[in-house]
Design a protein around this motif. Structure first.
Motif, PDB file in Angstrom:
ATOM      1  N   THR A  62      32.277  -0.232  39.274  1.00  0.00           N
ATOM      2  CA  THR A  62      31.666  -0.170  40.773  1.00  0.00           C
ATOM      3  C   THR A  62      30.353   0.510  40.921  1.00  0.00           C
ATOM      4  OG1 THR A  62      33.888  -0.405  41.300  1.00  0.00           O
ATOM      5  CG2 THR A  62      32.264  -0.330  43.114  1.00  0.00           C
ATOM      6  N   HIS A  63      29.522  -0.126  41.432  1.00  0.00           N
ATOM      7  CA  HIS A  63      28.221   0.467  41.827  1.00  0.00           C
ATOM      8  C   HIS A  63      27.874   0.522  43.196  1.00  0.00           C
ATOM      9  CE1 HIS A  63      26.546   0.438  37.666  1.00  0.00           C
ATOM     10  NE2 HIS A  63      27.561  -0.390  37.289  1.00  0.00           N
ATOM     11  N   LEU A  64      27.614   1.382  43.907  1.00  0.00           N
ATOM     12  CA  LEU A  64      27.385   1.796  45.269  1.00  0.00           C
ATOM     13  C   LEU A  64      25.953   2.003  45.564  1.00  0.00           C
ATOM     14  CD1 LEU A  64      30.398   3.408  44.512  1.00  0.00           C
ATOM     15  CD2 LEU A  64      30.626   2.723  46.830  1.00  0.00           C
ATOM     16  N   LEU A  77      16.910   5.611  49.429  1.00  0.00           N
ATOM     17  CA  LEU A  77      17.938   5.082  48.679  1.00  0.00           C
ATOM     18  C   LEU A  77      18.632   6.047  47.847  1.00  0.00           C
ATOM     19  CD1 LEU A  77      16.908   1.392  48.540  1.00  0.00           C
ATOM     20  CD2 LEU A  77      18.964   2.155  49.844  1.00  0.00           C
ATOM     21  N   VAL A  78      19.953   5.949  47.450  1.00  0.00           N
ATOM     22  CA  VAL A  78      20.782   6.494  46.382  1.00  0.00           C
ATOM     23  C   VAL A  78      21.672   5.429  45.887  1.00  0.00           C
ATOM     24  CG1 VAL A  78      20.622   8.867  47.424  1.00  0.00           C
ATOM     25  CG2 VAL A  78      22.485   7.487  48.288  1.00  0.00           C
ATOM     26  N   HIS A  79      22.120   5.881  44.734  1.00  0.00           N
ATOM     27  CA  HIS A  79      23.138   5.112  43.749  1.00  0.00           C
ATOM     28  C   HIS A  79      24.236   5.765  43.258  1.00  0.00           C
ATOM     29  CE1 HIS A  79      24.254   3.575  39.715  1.00  0.00           C
ATOM     30  NE2 HIS A  79      24.512   2.512  40.527  1.00  0.00           N
ATOM     31  N   SER A  80      25.090   5.508  43.119  1.00  0.00           N
ATOM     32  CA  SER A  80      26.467   6.066  42.422  1.00  0.00           C
ATOM     33  C   SER A  80      27.329   4.942  41.516  1.00  0.00           C
ATOM     34  CB  SER A  80      27.265   6.697  43.443  1.00  0.00           C
ATOM     35  OG  SER A  80      28.485   7.521  42.761  1.00  0.00           O
ATOM     36  N   THR A  81      27.718   5.290  40.502  1.00  0.00           N
ATOM     37  CA  THR A  81      28.752   4.539  39.793  1.00  0.00           C
ATOM     38  C   THR A  81      30.199   5.010  39.750  1.00  0.00           C
ATOM     39  OG1 THR A  81      26.900   3.991  38.242  1.00  0.00           O
ATOM     40  CG2 THR A  81      29.053   3.216  37.380  1.00  0.00           C
ATOM     41  N   HIS A  82      31.281   4.178  39.893  1.00  0.00           N
ATOM     42  CA  HIS A  82      32.472   4.653  39.875  1.00  0.00           C
ATOM     43  C   HIS A  82      33.399   4.039  38.744  1.00  0.00           C
ATOM     44  CE1 HIS A  82      36.337   5.609  42.656  1.00  0.00           C
ATOM     45  NE2 HIS A  82      36.259   6.268  41.621  1.00  0.00           N
ATOM     46  N   PHE A  83      33.495   4.649  37.752  1.00  0.00           N
ATOM     47  CA  PHE A  83      34.221   4.081  36.442  1.00  0.00           C
ATOM     48  C   PHE A  83      35.476   3.588  36.460  1.00  0.00           C
ATOM     49  CE2 PHE A  83      30.648   6.673  35.070  1.00  0.00           C
ATOM     50  CZ  PHE A  83      29.806   5.460  34.476  1.00  0.00           C
ATOM     51  N   ARG A  84      36.275   4.344  37.101  1.00  0.00           N
ATOM     52  CA  ARG A  84      37.871   4.224  37.198  1.00  0.00           C
ATOM     53  C   ARG A  84      38.204   4.640  38.748  1.00  0.00           C
ATOM     54  NH1 ARG A  84      40.453   2.699  32.466  1.00  0.00           N
ATOM     55  NH2 ARG A  84      39.098   2.870  30.806  1.00  0.00           N
ATOM     56  N   ALA A  89      33.836   9.718  41.252  1.00  0.00           N
ATOM     57  CA  ALA A  89      32.424   8.780  41.067  1.00  0.00           C
ATOM     58  C   ALA A  89      31.377   9.748  40.756  1.00  0.00           C
ATOM     59  CB  ALA A  89      32.098   8.090  42.326  1.00  0.00           C
ATOM     60  N   LEU A  90      30.242   9.145  40.020  1.00  0.00           N
ATOM     61  CA  LEU A  90      29.080  10.143  39.843  1.00  0.00           C
ATOM     62  C   LEU A  90      28.494  10.432  41.039  1.00  0.00           C
ATOM     63  CD1 LEU A  90      27.388   8.183  36.989  1.00  0.00           C
ATOM     64  CD2 LEU A  90      29.001   9.928  36.667  1.00  0.00           C
ATOM     65  N   ASP A  91      27.841  11.506  41.099  1.00  0.00           N
ATOM     66  CA  ASP A  91      26.960  11.876  42.276  1.00  0.00           C
ATOM     67  C   ASP A  91      25.905  10.963  42.765  1.00  0.00           C
ATOM     68  OD1 ASP A  91      28.599  14.329  42.280  1.00  0.00           O
ATOM     69  OD2 ASP A  91      27.102  15.724  41.524  1.00  0.00           O
ATOM     70  N   TRP A  92      25.687  11.019  43.974  1.00  0.00           N
ATOM     71  CA  TRP A  92      24.437   9.919  44.250  1.00  0.00           C
ATOM     72  C   TRP A  92      23.123  10.618  43.561  1.00  0.00           C
ATOM     73  CZ3 TRP A  92      25.911   5.770  46.820  1.00  0.00           C
ATOM     74  CH2 TRP A  92      27.136   5.709  47.396  1.00  0.00           C
ATOM     75  N   THR A  93      22.546   9.677  43.179  1.00  0.00           N
ATOM     76  CA  THR A  93      21.337   9.722  42.498  1.00  0.00           C
ATOM     77  C   THR A  93      20.293   8.949  43.254  1.00  0.00           C
ATOM     78  OG1 THR A  93      22.190   9.756  40.456  1.00  0.00           O
ATOM     79  CG2 THR A  93      20.056   9.372  40.313  1.00  0.00           C
TER      80      THR A  93
END
Length: 338
Positions: A62-64, A77-84, A89-93
């Motif tokens: 999942t990408h947010l 804008l920031v982006h994060s990836t949630h693998f499971r 999830a990864l920290d906001w980038t």
């Protein structure tokens, strides 16, 4: 939340994404078909602005994307990836601003191509659309101006069965459609359809190996379907004012498109018809209890390819789930709160 917020993860567990005033929360099944975890904040302590977006790739990651405040009167804008679903999830980038600096320009949208690269779309300061694409081995390509003009409301980003990314946008004159010609290419504006369309009612769904179908509400209140290269078709009157959710599923051996929407009465309304055969007709059937005015509705399929429906009220945080019974037709189990 712009996008499908009720999804099945890579491990088969179901999860939901819930926006708050300054964050995105996630709830997930502890085990397949089991109890649910309490909400938890995604991406660290970064404060967000309202209106995040979510998208999922074929790998079921999942990408947010969301806006965050950077300084008074400005945002990025920031982006994060949630693998499971059960992992953090990864920290906001930070991925920047389409105009380099300035305040929010519009709600973002996210699509993920066949290689797992996120594409973040947003209205730009000129009223068109800009995009930034994730590189396959890390980092991001520069912002690209996709042109267009007078874009209103939420964008609808979707990845077709071909793995190519498409985008739809509403304007006062109708609908704009962008499509990639090949993987990793910058989507090009292919068609501007003159049509009656209400902003914030767009929902796009892959419906064949070559086509995606855009659902939208027209000015008369009818729910319409449009595939680029054709004319919009009226499916049936909208059940209510909110955006429809849709999923492809097998019903009694037929490839069908199932629609769901919060009805004017406050319940969830369902309608189904053979995929891409809008002329076959469809009608609404209501289900479940009355819901708050802000309740959202979303559809997915579980690990056994059974239709799942969820409703979520941001004001109360109340999450209700139902699934299709293992019998002919579209009978649903009793709605349960999780």
């Amino acid at each position: 939340m712009n996008g499908d917020w009720f999804i099945r993860g890579r491990d088969g567990r179901l999860s939901v994404y819930l926006p708050t005033d300054d964050a995105v929360l996630c709830r997930a099944e502890r085990a397949l078909g089991g109890s649910w975890e309490p909400p938890r904040r995604l991406g660290g302590e970064q404060r967000l602005r309202p209106g995040p977006a979510v998208g999922q790739g074929a790998d079921r990651y999942t990408h947010l994307a969301a806006w965050r405040p950077t300084k008074p009167g400005e945002a990025g804008l920031v982006h994060s990836t949630h693998f499971r679903p059960h992992l953090a999830a990864l920290d906001w980038t930070p991925i920047g601003h389409p105009g380099k600096t300035g305040d929010r320009t519009g709600p973002p949208a996210v699509a993920v191509d066949a290689r797992g690269r996120a594409h973040v779309f947003v209205r730009n300061q000129a009223g068109g659309v800009s995009m930034r694409m994730q590189k396959e081995k890390g980092g991001w390509d520069p912002w690209r101006d996709l042109k267009g003009g007078d874009v209103q409301g939420e964008l609808a980003a979707v990845t077709g069965q071909s793995g190519l990314v498409e985008l739809y946008a509403a304007t006062p004159a109708g609908i704009l459609h962008w499509r990639q010609e090949k993987p990793a290419a910058v989507p090009t504006l292919e068609e501007a359809m003159d049509a009656s369309v209400r902003p914030d009612t767009l929902y796009a769904l892959p419906t064949s190996a070559t086509d995606t179908t855009l659902f939208h509400t027209d000015d008369s209140g009818d729910l319409c379907a449009w595939r680029p290269g054709t004319k919009p078709t009226t499916v049936l009157p909208s059940a209510g004012p909110s955006r429809v959710s849709a999923v492809r599923c097998e019903l009694d051996g037929h490839d069908c498109t199932l629609l769901a929407q919060r009805s004017a009465s406050g319940r969830v309304a369902f309608a189904a018809y053979p995929t891409e055969q809008e002329s076959a007709g469809a009608w609404w059937t209501e289900s479940g209890p009355q819901l708050p005015a802000d309740a959202l509705v979303s559809l997915t399929v579980d690990e056994e390819d059974r239709v799942m429906a969820a409703t979520l009220s941001p004001s109360t945080g109340r999450l209700l789930i139902s699934r299709r019974k293992d019998e002919p037709g579209l009978a649903l189990e009793a709605w349960r709160e999780v």
